[in-house]
Design a protein around this motif. Sequence first.
Motif, PDB file in Angstrom:
ATOM      1  N   TRP A 305      38.946  42.811  60.074  1.00  0.00           N
ATOM      2  CA  TRP A 305      38.904  41.402  59.872  1.00  0.00           C
ATOM      3  C   TRP A 305      37.316  41.118  59.233  1.00  0.00           C
ATOM      4  O   TRP A 305      36.378  41.825  59.699  1.00  0.00           O
ATOM      5  CB  TRP A 305      38.804  40.449  61.175  1.00  0.00           C
ATOM      6  N   HIS A 331      42.178  41.140  56.602  1.00  0.00           N
ATOM      7  CA  HIS A 331      42.178  39.707  56.971  1.00  0.00           C
ATOM      8  C   HIS A 331      40.771  39.082  56.669  1.00  0.00           C
ATOM      9  O   HIS A 331      39.808  39.372  57.171  1.00  0.00           O
ATOM     10  CB  HIS A 331      42.444  39.421  58.389  1.00  0.00           C
ATOM     11  N   LEU A 333      38.591  36.058  56.246  1.00  0.00           N
ATOM     12  CA  LEU A 333      38.197  34.742  56.793  1.00  0.00           C
ATOM     13  C   LEU A 333      37.275  33.888  56.119  1.00  0.00           C
ATOM     14  O   LEU A 333      36.144  34.328  55.967  1.00  0.00           O
ATOM     15  CB  LEU A 333      37.791  34.716  58.195  1.00  0.00           C
ATOM     16  N   THR A 336      33.403  32.061  57.009  1.00  0.00           N
ATOM     17  CA  THR A 336      32.967  32.742  58.231  1.00  0.00           C
ATOM     18  C   THR A 336      31.931  33.793  57.980  1.00  0.00           C
ATOM     19  O   THR A 336      31.990  34.500  57.129  1.00  0.00           O
ATOM     20  CB  THR A 336      34.385  33.353  58.828  1.00  0.00           C
ATOM     21  N   LEU A 340      32.056  37.518  64.758  1.00  0.00           N
ATOM     22  CA  LEU A 340      33.492  37.045  64.794  1.00  0.00           C
ATOM     23  C   LEU A 340      33.935  36.678  66.085  1.00  0.00           C
ATOM     24  O   LEU A 340      34.738  36.007  66.427  1.00  0.00           O
ATOM     25  CB  LEU A 340      34.351  38.177  64.011  1.00  0.00           C
ATOM     26  N   VAL A 343      34.100  33.178  66.826  1.00  0.00           N
ATOM     27  CA  VAL A 343      35.110  32.345  66.051  1.00  0.00           C
ATOM     28  C   VAL A 343      36.180  31.656  67.041  1.00  0.00           C
ATOM     29  O   VAL A 343      36.896  32.559  67.569  1.00  0.00           O
ATOM     30  CB  VAL A 343      35.823  33.080  64.871  1.00  0.00           C
ATOM     31  N   LEU A 346      40.038  33.395  67.753  1.00  0.00           N
ATOM     32  CA  LEU A 346      40.011  34.432  66.989  1.00  0.00           C
ATOM     33  C   LEU A 346      40.463  35.574  67.877  1.00  0.00           C
ATOM     34  O   LEU A 346      41.348  36.712  67.565  1.00  0.00           O
ATOM     35  CB  LEU A 346      38.825  34.994  65.944  1.00  0.00           C
ATOM     36  N   THR A 349      44.029  35.745  68.402  1.00  0.00           N
ATOM     37  CA  THR A 349      44.715  36.145  67.140  1.00  0.00           C
ATOM     38  C   THR A 349      44.923  37.675  67.021  1.00  0.00           C
ATOM     39  O   THR A 349      45.685  38.075  66.736  1.00  0.00           O
ATOM     40  CB  THR A 349      44.175  35.477  65.992  1.00  0.00           C
ATOM     41  N   VAL A 350      43.293  38.274  67.270  1.00  0.00           N
ATOM     42  CA  VAL A 350      43.567  39.814  67.136  1.00  0.00           C
ATOM     43  C   VAL A 350      44.398  40.476  68.182  1.00  0.00           C
ATOM     44  O   VAL A 350      45.012  41.234  67.601  1.00  0.00           O
ATOM     45  CB  VAL A 350      42.012  40.210  67.348  1.00  0.00           C
TER      46      VAL A 350
END
Length: 356
Positions: A305, A331, A333, A336, A340, A343, A346, A349-350
Amino acid sequence: MPQVWDEEGVPKGAADAVTPAPAAAMLSSLAGWLSRTIQPQPPAPRVCGTEGGPPVTAPRIRLSDGRHLAYCETGVPKEQARFKVVFSHGFTGSREDSVRPSQEVAEQLGVYMVGFDRSGYGQSDPNPNRSVKSAALDVEELADALGLGPKFYLIGISLGSHAVWGALKYIPDRIAGAAMMAPVVNYWWPGFPADLAAEVYAKQEVGDQWALRVSHHAPGILHWWMEQSWLPTSTVVAGTTPLPNKRDAEIRSKLKADGTFQQKMEQATQQGIHESYYRDMMVMFGKWEFDPMSLPEPPCPVHLWQGDEDGLVPVVLQRHLASRLSWINYHELPGTGHFLSSVPELGDTVLRTLFG
């Protein structure tokens, strides 16, 4: 045209593009003169648990070479976990850092998470022989000591992602899946085009350019260099790097205003700034034994990311790296920056992405 390599395994022109020959020669001469005259040795570390050193308050494991690693467990109990994750914190970080998933998602997925103070940080013993390989082997020993099984997941944050690259190189069969969050890059990796690396490198603050040059070409004098107020040194260490992303700038401003920035620094460097921050710089920006862009496809999924407004890690180099490694799930962003873990959602999501 065939690539021409020098004696250090670096493509001819790449090192010179990032560090002009006169600068490299100056550093070499300065390092030699200092070694012969004042011998600028860093102070001995104040090892946790020893006389005069900071106290040990965190759980620790003992490594095969006698060192200790301090760790912090979160998520669901290990015995109930479906997934077991090791976190490698970033520059200035600690065992308490993570991608900050919600407790609800961690419980829903059944995730056990463990962060650890990397060698020389916090309450983990210093390692005078730190390297990318030793970082990976520390992760493996931690996982074995905690009984995480034959395979486990690994997440690296910022500069701590060098442990992930090391794991993919040295212990790939132990990794069930890996993620890197805004991983710091080494401008001297051979896989970067010399002109691109030089162009991006030149956009850094002058002090950061010099701090990295010394880390790469003359690590033996890095401590001395960083302690001289009259020399250009790292804005990252000072916390003054210009941050183009609004969220990043606001977060750092708040951390400095409420004292958290200083507290994190004191916790990270309590055994000595050389053993934590400066060794990090020497390892990350030194001469690696391998180029990540030459790694074969590992036997596990790997995700990366990156924010497109990252003021600490150039997105153009991350894009190039991802283009070279077809097995990297990249990925990017939009809008951003570098921090991270701040965020919203996130972290959830990770984890969901990492576990497929």
